[in-house]
Design an enzyme around this catalytic site. Structure first.
Site, PDB file in Angstrom:
ATOM      1  N   ASN A  10       7.716   4.235  -3.885  1.00  0.00           N
ATOM      2  CA  ASN A  10       6.427   5.281  -3.743  1.00  0.00           C
ATOM      3  C   ASN A  10       7.157   6.014  -2.592  1.00  0.00           C
ATOM      4  OD1 ASN A  10       4.570   6.603  -2.678  1.00  0.00           O
ATOM      5  ND2 ASN A  10       3.133   5.194  -2.526  1.00  0.00           N
ATOM      6  N   HIS A  32       0.277  10.609  -9.400  1.00  0.00           N
ATOM      7  CA  HIS A  32       1.235  10.156  -8.120  1.00  0.00           C
ATOM      8  C   HIS A  32       2.147   8.787  -8.323  1.00  0.00           C
ATOM      9  CE1 HIS A  32       1.988   8.496  -4.038  1.00  0.00           C
ATOM     10  NE2 HIS A  32       1.361   7.791  -3.772  1.00  0.00           N
ATOM     11  N   CYS A  73      -0.437  11.014   0.015  1.00  0.00           N
ATOM     12  CA  CYS A  73      -0.231  11.190  -1.366  1.00  0.00           C
ATOM     13  C   CYS A  73      -0.711  12.385  -2.207  1.00  0.00           C
ATOM     14  CB  CYS A  73      -0.233   9.543  -1.686  1.00  0.00           C
ATOM     15  SG  CYS A  73       0.939   8.738  -0.760  1.00  0.00           S
TER      16      CYS A  73
HETATM   17  O1  UT7 Z   1       0.676   5.631  -1.924  1.00  0.00           O
HETATM   18  C1  UT7 Z   1      -0.353   5.647  -1.104  1.00  0.00           C
HETATM   19  C2  UT7 Z   1      -1.534   4.717  -1.660  1.00  0.00           C
HETATM   20  N1  UT7 Z   1      -0.910   3.338  -1.062  1.00  0.00           N
HETATM   21  C3  UT7 Z   1      -1.475   2.460  -2.496  1.00  0.00           C
HETATM   22  O2  UT7 Z   1      -2.752   2.712  -3.316  1.00  0.00           O
HETATM   23  C4  UT7 Z   1      -1.080   1.098  -1.898  1.00  0.00           C
HETATM   24  C5  UT7 Z   1      -2.229   0.293  -2.958  1.00  0.00           C
HETATM   25  N2  UT7 Z   1      -2.367  -1.486  -2.875  1.00  0.00           N
HETATM   26  C6  UT7 Z   1      -0.962  -1.755  -3.361  1.00  0.00           C
HETATM   27  O3  UT7 Z   1      -0.618  -1.259  -4.213  1.00  0.00           O
HETATM   28  C7  UT7 Z   1      -0.875  -3.372  -3.518  1.00  0.00           C
HETATM   29  O4  UT7 Z   1      -2.510  -4.152  -3.021  1.00  0.00           O
HETATM   30  C8  UT7 Z   1      -0.047  -3.832  -2.964  1.00  0.00           C
HETATM   31  C9  UT7 Z   1       1.272  -4.028  -3.565  1.00  0.00           C
HETATM   32  C10 UT7 Z   1       0.549  -3.228  -1.624  1.00  0.00           C
HETATM   33  C11 UT7 Z   1      -0.175  -5.698  -2.162  1.00  0.00           C
HETATM   34  O5  UT7 Z   1      -0.376  -6.063  -3.629  1.00  0.00           O
HETATM   35  P1  UT7 Z   1      -1.819  -7.196  -4.125  1.00  0.00           P
HETATM   36  O6  UT7 Z   1      -2.014  -7.274  -5.669  1.00  0.00           O
HETATM   37  O7  UT7 Z   1      -2.907  -6.397  -3.877  1.00  0.00           O
HETATM   38  O8  UT7 Z   1      -1.569  -8.200  -3.068  1.00  0.00           O
HETATM   39  P2  UT7 Z   1      -2.894  -9.151  -2.093  1.00  0.00           P
HETATM   40  O9  UT7 Z   1      -2.535  -7.864  -0.564  1.00  0.00           O
HETATM   41  O10 UT7 Z   1      -3.739  -8.957  -2.566  1.00  0.00           O
HETATM   42  O11 UT7 Z   1      -1.585  -9.893  -1.886  1.00  0.00           O
HETATM   43  C12 UT7 Z   1      -2.026 -11.517  -3.157  1.00  0.00           C
HETATM   44  C13 UT7 Z   1      -0.853 -12.248  -2.329  1.00  0.00           C
HETATM   45  C14 UT7 Z   1      -0.957 -13.049  -1.000  1.00  0.00           C
HETATM   46  O12 UT7 Z   1      -1.381 -14.249  -1.257  1.00  0.00           O
HETATM   47  P3  UT7 Z   1      -2.451 -15.883  -1.055  1.00  0.00           P
HETATM   48  O13 UT7 Z   1      -3.670 -15.015  -0.113  1.00  0.00           O
HETATM   49  O14 UT7 Z   1      -2.627 -15.192  -2.830  1.00  0.00           O
HETATM   50  O15 UT7 Z   1      -1.658 -16.734  -1.127  1.00  0.00           O
HETATM   51  C15 UT7 Z   1      -0.604 -12.253  -0.472  1.00  0.00           C
HETATM   52  O16 UT7 Z   1      -0.228 -13.479   0.985  1.00  0.00           O
HETATM   53  O17 UT7 Z   1       0.739 -12.193  -2.597  1.00  0.00           O
HETATM   54  C16 UT7 Z   1       0.487 -12.252  -0.995  1.00  0.00           C
HETATM   55  N3  UT7 Z   1       1.687 -11.007  -0.885  1.00  0.00           N
HETATM   56  C17 UT7 Z   1       3.160 -11.192  -0.979  1.00  0.00           C
HETATM   57  N4  UT7 Z   1       3.020 -12.116  -1.489  1.00  0.00           N
HETATM   58  C18 UT7 Z   1       5.006 -11.674  -2.168  1.00  0.00           C
HETATM   59  C19 UT7 Z   1       1.237  -9.687  -0.465  1.00  0.00           C
HETATM   60  N5  UT7 Z   1       2.220  -9.021  -0.109  1.00  0.00           N
HETATM   61  C20 UT7 Z   1       3.408  -9.904  -0.818  1.00  0.00           C
HETATM   62  C21 UT7 Z   1       4.860  -9.693  -0.390  1.00  0.00           C
HETATM   63  N6  UT7 Z   1       5.986 -10.310  -1.479  1.00  0.00           N
HETATM   64  N7  UT7 Z   1       5.714  -8.009  -0.443  1.00  0.00           N
END
Ligand code: UT7
Length: 309
Positions: free
Chosen positions: A263, A233, A109
């Site tokens: 993205n 980005h 990216c």
């Molecule tokens: O372009 C290259 C670089 N890439 C990036 O910059 C991506 C960077 N990361 C992100 O954008 C975020 O970390 C994500 C969007 C991928 C995930 O968001 P987050 O706020 O970091 O969520 P998390 O992984 O901390 O998960 C929080 C909660 C979890 O549930 P519990 O454990 O709190 O009960 C996950 O299981 O949300 C849950 N979860 C979801 N729920 C519904 C994770 N993904 C999803 C989903 N839908 N798609």
């Protein structure tokens, strides 16, 4: 001044299909509300090929003003080439009728900003260079993985630079680097699909991109207050907001396209530039901060003084 050039054109290509959050709800355990709140994405564009989207973006950037004979090089930033060899840039060069340098660059990216910097020596006085970011991220994304399929989309964007030693426009500062030991945070094996530790990538991206932006601004002799337009980005709206807040750049000076495009890796920055230009947000003389970050973990930041040719 790192490289003097003016911008002849900027263009973008939309992937043909739209994939909404509601459609994703049917594929995996997720909700429209969760995706919008955690990422800012409502829908993403999908489909097409890396060379096809890149070609469309380049043609849009060339418009009526640039002919194939003007172009001395085509550089394509991509991590999703349609074929391993030859380079995507050569497929595009054939279609446009360019016989100059044609090569791809993969910095995930961060690729578009890295390609822009790498392309500048080709912009000899009065000569043009095309820099394209094109990615079909859905070709390497597991459509059922809720950690990645909600984020990634497909698309392309392109800039045409005109070398001009007499201008004060061009690349006025940059910074690039990578964090060794972070390979497993975001990777995709050949023939496989992306795996990502989202939270760790998020935290590292914000810190690394903000620090890099400060170094690039220092290199350019510009402060964050002096930035007219910040084009990060488009990975996640929360990353964009956190980065802008760290740099003290208000939302009115930030370009965001993620809500409807998702993205698309190396394509997001040039696509966002094309959107900003179409919206009249790139007047002549603007100081523009471009911030790429992603797998590697890599980053590449450029400061441009935007002079139209
Ligand atoms: O372009 C290259 C670089 N890439 C990036 O910059 C991506 C960077 N990361 C992100 O954008 C975020 O970390 C994500 C969007 C991928 C995930 O968001 P987050 O706020 O970091 O969520 P998390 O992984 O901390 O998960 C929080 C909660 C979890 O549930 P519990 O454990 O709190 O009960 C996950 O299981 O949300 C849950 N979860 C979801 N729920 C519904 C994770 N993904 C999803 C989903 N839908 N798609």
């Amino acid at each position: 001044m790192r490289a003097p050039f003016r911008i002849t054109g900027v263009g973008a290509a939309l992937a043909p299909d739209t994939l909404t959050n509601a459609q994703l709800e049917g594929r995996m355990e997720t909700t429209d509300e969760w995706i919008r709140e955690r990422t800012g994405i409502r829908e993403r564009r999908t489909g097409g090929t890396t060379a096809g989207l890149g070609l469309d973006a380049l043609r849009s950037a060339m418009g009526e003003r640039v002919s194939a004979a003007d172009l001395d090089a085509i550089v394509v930033a991509t991590s999703t080439p349609d074929e391993v060899i030859p380079a995507t840039a050569t497929s595009i060069a054939v279609e446009v009728g360019v016989d100059g340098a044609a090569f791809d660059l993969n910095a995930a990216c961060s690729g578009f900003v890295a390609a822009l910097v790498a392309a500048t020596p080709f912009a000899a006085p009065g000569r043009s260079v095309a820099v394209i970011g094109s990615d079909v991220m859905t070709s390497i994304t597991d459509p059922g993985d809720r950690g990645t399929a909600i984020l990634f989309g497909d698309g392309a964007g392109a800039l045409v630079l005109l070398g001009d030693p007499a201008t004060d426009g061009g690349l006025i500062g940059f910074d690039a680097g990578n964090r060794p030991g972070t390979h497993d945070l975001l990777h995709c094996p050949r023939g496989g699909t992306i795996s990502m530790q989202g939270q760790a990538v998020f935290r590292l991206a914000v810190r690394a991109a903000a620090d890099s932006a400060l170094r690039a601004l220092e290199d350019a002799g510009v402060t964050a207050e002096g930035v007219d337009l910040f084009v990060p980005h488009q990975a996640n709206q929360r990353i964009t907001d956190a980065l802008a807040a760290r740099l003290g750049i208000g939302a009115d000076r930030v370009v965001s396209t993620i809500a409807t495009l998702g993205n698309s890796s190396a394509a997001t920055i040039p696509h966002a530039l094309a959107t900003a230009a179409a919206d009249g947000r790139l007047p002549d003389g603007s100081i523009v901060l471009l911030s790429g970050f992603g797998a590697g973990m890599s980053w590449a930041t450029a400061v441009l003084r935007w002079r139209w040719a």
